[in-house]
Motif scaffolding. Structure first.
Motif, PDB file in Angstrom:
ATOM      1  N   VAL A   1       0.841  -1.197   0.000  1.00 51.75           N
ATOM      2  CA  VAL A   1       0.000   0.000   0.000  1.00 51.75           C
ATOM      3  C   VAL A   1       0.878   1.251   0.000  1.00 51.75           C
ATOM      4  O   VAL A   1       0.713   2.150  -0.818  1.00 51.75           O
ATOM      5  CB  VAL A   1      -0.930   0.011   1.231  1.00 51.75           C
ATOM      6  CG1 VAL A   1      -1.793   1.262   1.247  1.00 51.75           C
ATOM      7  CG2 VAL A   1      -1.798  -1.243   1.238  1.00 51.75           C
ATOM      8  N   PHE A   2       1.813   1.275   0.933  1.00 53.66           N
ATOM      9  CA  PHE A   2       2.716   2.430   1.010  1.00 53.66           C
ATOM     10  C   PHE A   2       3.995   2.002   1.712  1.00 53.66           C
ATOM     11  O   PHE A   2       4.000   1.754   2.909  1.00 53.66           O
ATOM     12  CB  PHE A   2       2.046   3.595   1.758  1.00 53.66           C
ATOM     13  CG  PHE A   2       2.777   4.896   1.574  1.00 53.66           C
ATOM     14  CD1 PHE A   2       2.552   5.656   0.437  1.00 53.66           C
ATOM     15  CD2 PHE A   2       3.684   5.343   2.519  1.00 53.66           C
ATOM     16  CE1 PHE A   2       3.235   6.855   0.247  1.00 53.66           C
ATOM     17  CE2 PHE A   2       4.373   6.537   2.333  1.00 53.66           C
ATOM     18  CZ  PHE A   2       4.137   7.289   1.193  1.00 53.66           C
ATOM     19  N   SER A   3       5.084   1.950   0.978  1.00 55.25           N
ATOM     20  CA  SER A   3       6.354   1.482   1.534  1.00 55.25           C
ATOM     21  C   SER A   3       7.276   2.659   1.844  1.00 55.25           C
ATOM     22  O   SER A   3       6.996   3.805   1.480  1.00 55.25           O
ATOM     23  CB  SER A   3       7.049   0.566   0.531  1.00 55.25           C
ATOM     24  OG  SER A   3       7.500   1.331  -0.566  1.00 55.25           O
ATOM     25  N   LEU A   4       8.375   2.334   2.502  1.00 59.89           N
ATOM     26  CA  LEU A   4       9.383   3.368   2.783  1.00 59.89           C
ATOM     27  C   LEU A   4       9.909   3.974   1.480  1.00 59.89           C
ATOM     28  O   LEU A   4      10.174   5.174   1.408  1.00 59.89           O
ATOM     29  CB  LEU A   4      10.528   2.765   3.596  1.00 59.89           C
ATOM     30  CG  LEU A   4      11.645   3.721   4.011  1.00 59.89           C
ATOM     31  CD1 LEU A   4      11.117   4.812   4.940  1.00 59.89           C
ATOM     32  CD2 LEU A   4      12.786   2.980   4.685  1.00 59.89           C
ATOM     33  N   ASP A   5      10.051   3.137   0.456  1.00 58.14           N
ATOM     34  CA  ASP A   5      10.495   3.655  -0.842  1.00 58.14           C
ATOM     35  C   ASP A   5       9.493   4.628  -1.454  1.00 58.14           C
ATOM     36  O   ASP A   5       9.880   5.608  -2.080  1.00 58.14           O
ATOM     37  CB  ASP A   5      10.752   2.497  -1.816  1.00 58.14           C
ATOM     38  CG  ASP A   5      12.182   1.983  -1.730  1.00 58.14           C
ATOM     39  OD1 ASP A   5      13.015   2.673  -1.097  1.00 58.14           O
ATOM     40  OD2 ASP A   5      12.460   0.910  -2.278  1.00 58.14           O
ATOM     41  N   HIS A   6       8.213   4.329  -1.261  1.00 57.34           N
ATOM     42  CA  HIS A   6       7.191   5.273  -1.727  1.00 57.34           C
ATOM     43  C   HIS A   6       7.445   6.641  -1.115  1.00 57.34           C
ATOM     44  O   HIS A   6       7.428   7.658  -1.796  1.00 57.34           O
ATOM     45  CB  HIS A   6       5.787   4.805  -1.333  1.00 57.34           C
ATOM     46  CG  HIS A   6       5.216   3.731  -2.211  1.00 57.34           C
ATOM     47  ND1 HIS A   6       4.808   2.511  -1.726  1.00 57.34           N
ATOM     48  CD2 HIS A   6       5.002   3.690  -3.539  1.00 57.34           C
ATOM     49  CE1 HIS A   6       4.367   1.769  -2.725  1.00 57.34           C
ATOM     50  NE2 HIS A   6       4.477   2.457  -3.839  1.00 57.34           N
ATOM     51  N   LEU A   7       7.668   6.621   0.201  1.00 57.63           N
ATOM     52  CA  LEU A   7       7.876   7.881   0.911  1.00 57.63           C
ATOM     53  C   LEU A   7       9.112   8.597   0.366  1.00 57.63           C
ATOM     54  O   LEU A   7       9.097   9.802   0.135  1.00 57.63           O
ATOM     55  CB  LEU A   7       8.022   7.625   2.412  1.00 57.63           C
ATOM     56  CG  LEU A   7       8.173   8.857   3.301  1.00 57.63           C
ATOM     57  CD1 LEU A   7       6.939   9.756   3.200  1.00 57.63           C
ATOM     58  CD2 LEU A   7       8.399   8.463   4.759  1.00 57.63           C
ATOM     59  N   LYS A   8      10.159   7.813   0.131  1.00 56.97           N
ATOM     60  CA  LYS A   8      11.414   8.395  -0.356  1.00 56.97           C
ATOM     61  C   LYS A   8      11.223   9.072  -1.712  1.00 56.97           C
ATOM     62  O   LYS A   8      11.880  10.064  -2.018  1.00 56.97           O
ATOM     63  CB  LYS A   8      12.472   7.300  -0.467  1.00 56.97           C
ATOM     64  CG  LYS A   8      13.870   7.814  -0.752  1.00 56.97           C
ATOM     65  CD  LYS A   8      14.860   6.662  -0.814  1.00 56.97           C
ATOM     66  CE  LYS A   8      16.280   7.199  -0.984  1.00 56.97           C
ATOM     67  NZ  LYS A   8      17.254   6.079  -1.057  1.00 56.97           N
ATOM     68  N   ASN A   9      10.309   8.521  -2.517  1.00 56.03           N
ATOM     69  CA  ASN A   9      10.117   9.033  -3.866  1.00 56.03           C
ATOM     70  C   ASN A   9       9.038  10.106  -3.966  1.00 56.03           C
ATOM     71  O   ASN A   9       8.738  10.591  -5.058  1.00 56.03           O
ATOM     72  CB  ASN A   9       9.774   7.872  -4.811  1.00 56.03           C
ATOM     73  CG  ASN A   9      10.983   6.965  -5.014  1.00 56.03           C
ATOM     74  OD1 ASN A   9      12.109   7.428  -5.102  1.00 56.03           O
ATOM     75  ND2 ASN A   9      10.744   5.663  -5.061  1.00 56.03           N
ATOM     76  N   CYS A  10       8.457  10.477  -2.838  1.00 52.83           N
ATOM     77  CA  CYS A  10       7.476  11.555  -2.844  1.00 52.83           C
ATOM     78  C   CYS A  10       8.186  12.899  -3.007  1.00 52.83           C
ATOM     79  O   CYS A  10       9.359  13.018  -2.670  1.00 52.83           O
ATOM     80  CB  CYS A  10       6.701  11.571  -1.525  1.00 52.83           C
ATOM     81  SG  CYS A  10       5.483  10.266  -1.397  1.00 52.83           S
TER      82      CYS A  10
END
Length: 168
Positions: free
Chosen positions: A14-23
């Motif tokens: 759903v939402f990973s640490l990598d997602h956050l990094k790429n925001c």
DNA sequence: GCCAACGTTGGC
DNA sequence: GCCAACGTTGGC
């Protein structure tokens, strides 16, 4: 007020640490919390500068702590997905005039060189009392003691100098 | 996919 | 305000 330490859970699908990094600005609002205990912690306790271990739940062998993030909104503010009928987090009892749910913004801070699996945390000598290793602990936002927080960072492979540089 | 744990809802 | 039924979380 002294900063606080947390563990936040997210399913990596759903939402990973990598997602956050790429925001953009490596920052994203943490929406969709629909549990009163978690909401109260966010609303009453969380503030800008607080540190959070990013934990991947429901992720098979990858289940565990994967890195660090930090609260960058001043405090909690209304979760606007709660009154958006198109959102999967819609709650008919929440409205713009009377919001029931809140969220904060998190910014990416670090990725652990190695995963700290739930098993590792359960086996660790220095994490007694940490909520995430208790059976049946489903709270998606959990307070963490600073000593446990630092210990998880060490287990994740961050060097003492790096932990210091992060201001922990 | 199973199911234990546990939070929430709603009838009474 | 109790508690059974139901829904969700999340480890396995």
């Amino acid at each position: 007020m002294a900063k606080k330490y947390w563990l936040i859970k997210s399913e990596p699908d759903v939402f990973s640490l990598d997602h956050l990094k790429n925001c953009p600005d490596q920052t994203e609002h943490w929406d969709g919390i629909r549990n009163y205990q978690a909401r109260n912690l966010m609303r009453d306790e969380m503030q800008e500068g607080d540190e959070a271990i990013f934990y991947h739940s429901n992720a098979g062998k990858e289940t565990g702590a994967v890195g660090l993030s930090r609260v960058v909104s001043e405090s909690a503010y209304p979760d606007y997905t709660s009154w958006d009928p198109k959102s999967k987090y819609y709650d008919e009892k929440s409205s713009e005039e009377n919001p029931r749910w809140v969220m904060v913004d998190f910014k990416w801070r670090a990725e652990f060189p190695k995963l700290v699996s739930l098993q590792d945390m359960k086996k660790a000598d220095n994490l007694d009392g940490m909520l995430v290793i208790k059976q049946g602990q489903r709270l998606s936002i959990q307070p963490v003691e600073k000593k446990h927080f630092v210990e998880v960072c060490k287990m994740g492979g961050l060097k003492a100098s790096e932990i210091k540089a992060l201001g922990l």
